[in-house]
Design a protein around this motif. Structure first.
Motif, PDB file in Angstrom:
ATOM      1  N   THR A 138       0.825  -1.209   0.000  1.00 16.92           N
ATOM      2  CA  THR A 138       0.000   0.000   0.000  1.00 16.92           C
ATOM      3  C   THR A 138       0.857   1.255   0.000  1.00 16.92           C
ATOM      4  OG1 THR A 138      -1.744  -1.156   1.228  1.00 16.92           O
ATOM      5  CG2 THR A 138      -1.808   1.249   1.242  1.00 16.92           C
ATOM      6  N   ILE A 167      -3.905  -5.833  -2.713  1.00 19.16           N
ATOM      7  CA  ILE A 167      -3.347  -4.630  -3.337  1.00 19.16           C
ATOM      8  C   ILE A 167      -3.927  -4.424  -4.747  1.00 19.16           C
ATOM      9  CG2 ILE A 167      -1.227  -3.642  -4.279  1.00 19.16           C
ATOM     10  CD1 ILE A 167      -1.572  -3.441  -1.217  1.00 19.16           C
ATOM     11  N   HIS A 202      -1.675   2.393  -5.679  1.00 15.86           N
ATOM     12  CA  HIS A 202      -0.644   1.438  -5.265  1.00 15.86           C
ATOM     13  C   HIS A 202       0.397   1.135  -6.338  1.00 15.86           C
ATOM     14  CE1 HIS A 202      -3.253   1.209  -1.977  1.00 15.86           C
ATOM     15  NE2 HIS A 202      -3.918   0.117  -2.264  1.00 15.86           N
TER      16      HIS A 202
END
Length: 374
Positions: A138, A167, A202
């Motif tokens: 993250t 993610i 991300h």
């Protein structure tokens, strides 16, 4: 060992190639739906698809013992080789383009991702290894950070798979939603928009996709450049963060491993060789770029197009094939029942972390974005 690993490696190579192909197809499908501009790279990671295929092979089809050596080889050696080659993607000079105010923004977002994720990991009584993977994914650079940190904290295969899925999902949501949020708060300011997209989303491919959406919808190409530089600079922090999370992980978890007392390793033993290799190739990329700028030839003898082709091809080989091979091995050694047993709480942790990083990015860009000139 390589001879014994060959059958497994061949299987995983096929899985990797198919994963890359399937991810590209998904990207084309998303473009046709109008969710991404024409010519955009697929926001779906081929590595993520390779993990899913590996899980299917292990849990549905089954894997013969002849392939197990290939699993171990790909997870251990292909993973590290892929991470080292990623160093060619990052030029250290890119960080300087953001100036003095850009770095504090990046550091604030990375710190938020790490602190919030690890805090809620502890509050919800979840695995520190899994929490560390989600925190790094993250805060820094998505799937790449997860794979870089996983061997350091000795993460289990099911934890790696869960973190990558986590993610990927939140990165995709951010890619599709944040360009509109950027326009809402930073209309007519491509620098602020690019900073926000580069720090709040991300994965690098997802950042690029979001920046392209913003650019083409609101006619601000500068946002793509700013978002890309911001994200690449953010990626560089993987070198420092690996050492930091390694220290705290061993301090909190390493003292008692499987019931045995464990002494915290010396600081220099927390620096994996693949991180050194990553840094060396990043310096090589930097020197090559600097000499191209100053003399018109990388290292004095490679013309710019040849140099660009060199680092693009090798970094792509590392990110697509080596890391894909490693993740196919990870998926093929992940028991779906155990993966399912991790529960929904790590998903909530990833959600809270993603929202926290996005909020901090939005706040800091709103307050200080006008000070940054790119």
């Amino acid at each position: 060992m390589l001879t014994r690993a060959l059958p497994g490696l061949l299987i995983f190579l096929v899985v990797t190639l198919f994963g890359i192909y399937a991810a590209d197809l998904l990207g084309m499908f998303i473009v046709k739906l109008g969710l991404l501009p024409e010519g955009s790279a697929s926001p779906v990671s081929g590595i993520f698809v390779a993990i899913l295929l590996g899980i299917i092979i292990w849990n549905i089809i089954g894997l013969s013992t002849i392939f197990l050596e290939g699993v171990q080889f790909s997870v251990k050696y292909a993973l590290r080789a892929g991470i080292i080659l990623l160093g060619l993607r990052l030029s250290l000079t890119e960080a300087l383009k953001l100036g003095a105010w850009g770095l504090p923004l990046i550091i604030a977002c990375i710190s938020c991702g790490l602190v919030v994720t690890l805090y809620f990991t502890k509050k919800l009584n979840q695995s520190n290894r899994l929490g560390t993977l989600i925190a790094c994914g993250t805060g820094i650079c998505g799937v790449t950070a997860i794979m870089a940190v996983s061997p350091v904290v000795k993460a289990r295969d099911n934890e790696i798979s869960y973190a990558v899925a986590n993610i990927t999902i939140f990165g995709l949501v951010g890619m599709l939603f944040y360009p509109y949020l950027a326009n809402l708060f930073f209309a007519n300011n491509p620098i602020k928009a690019g900073l926000f997209l580069g720090t709040a989303i991300h994965d690098t491919a997802q950042v690029t996709g979001a920046a392209l959406i913003f650019s083409q919808m609101y006619d601000m190409e500068k946002a793509v450049d700013v978002a890309t530089v911001t994200k690449l600079t953010r990626n560089l922090f993987i070198i420092a963060v690996i050492q930091l999370v390694s220290y705290f992980f061993f301090k909190s978890e390493g003292k008692k491993e499987e019931g045995n007392e464990y002494e915290l390793p010396k600081w220099y033993k927390l620096i994996p060789l693949f991180v050194i290799g990553f840094l060396v190739l990043s310096f090589i990329r930097t020197i090559g770029d600097v000499t191209v700028t100053n003399t018109g030839a990388a290292f004095g003898f490679l013309d710019p197009s040849t140099w660009t082709e060199f680092y693009n091809s090798w970094s792509s080989f590392g990110s697509k094939y080596m890391l894909g091979l490693a993740m196919a091995g990870v998926g093929s050694s992940t028991n779906f029942k155990v993966f399912k047993g991790l529960g929904i709480k790590p998903f909530y942790i990833g959600l809270i972390a993603a929202l926290s990083v996005g909020s901090v990015s939005l706040l800091f860009v709103s307050l200080f974005g006008h000070l940054i000139v790119v």
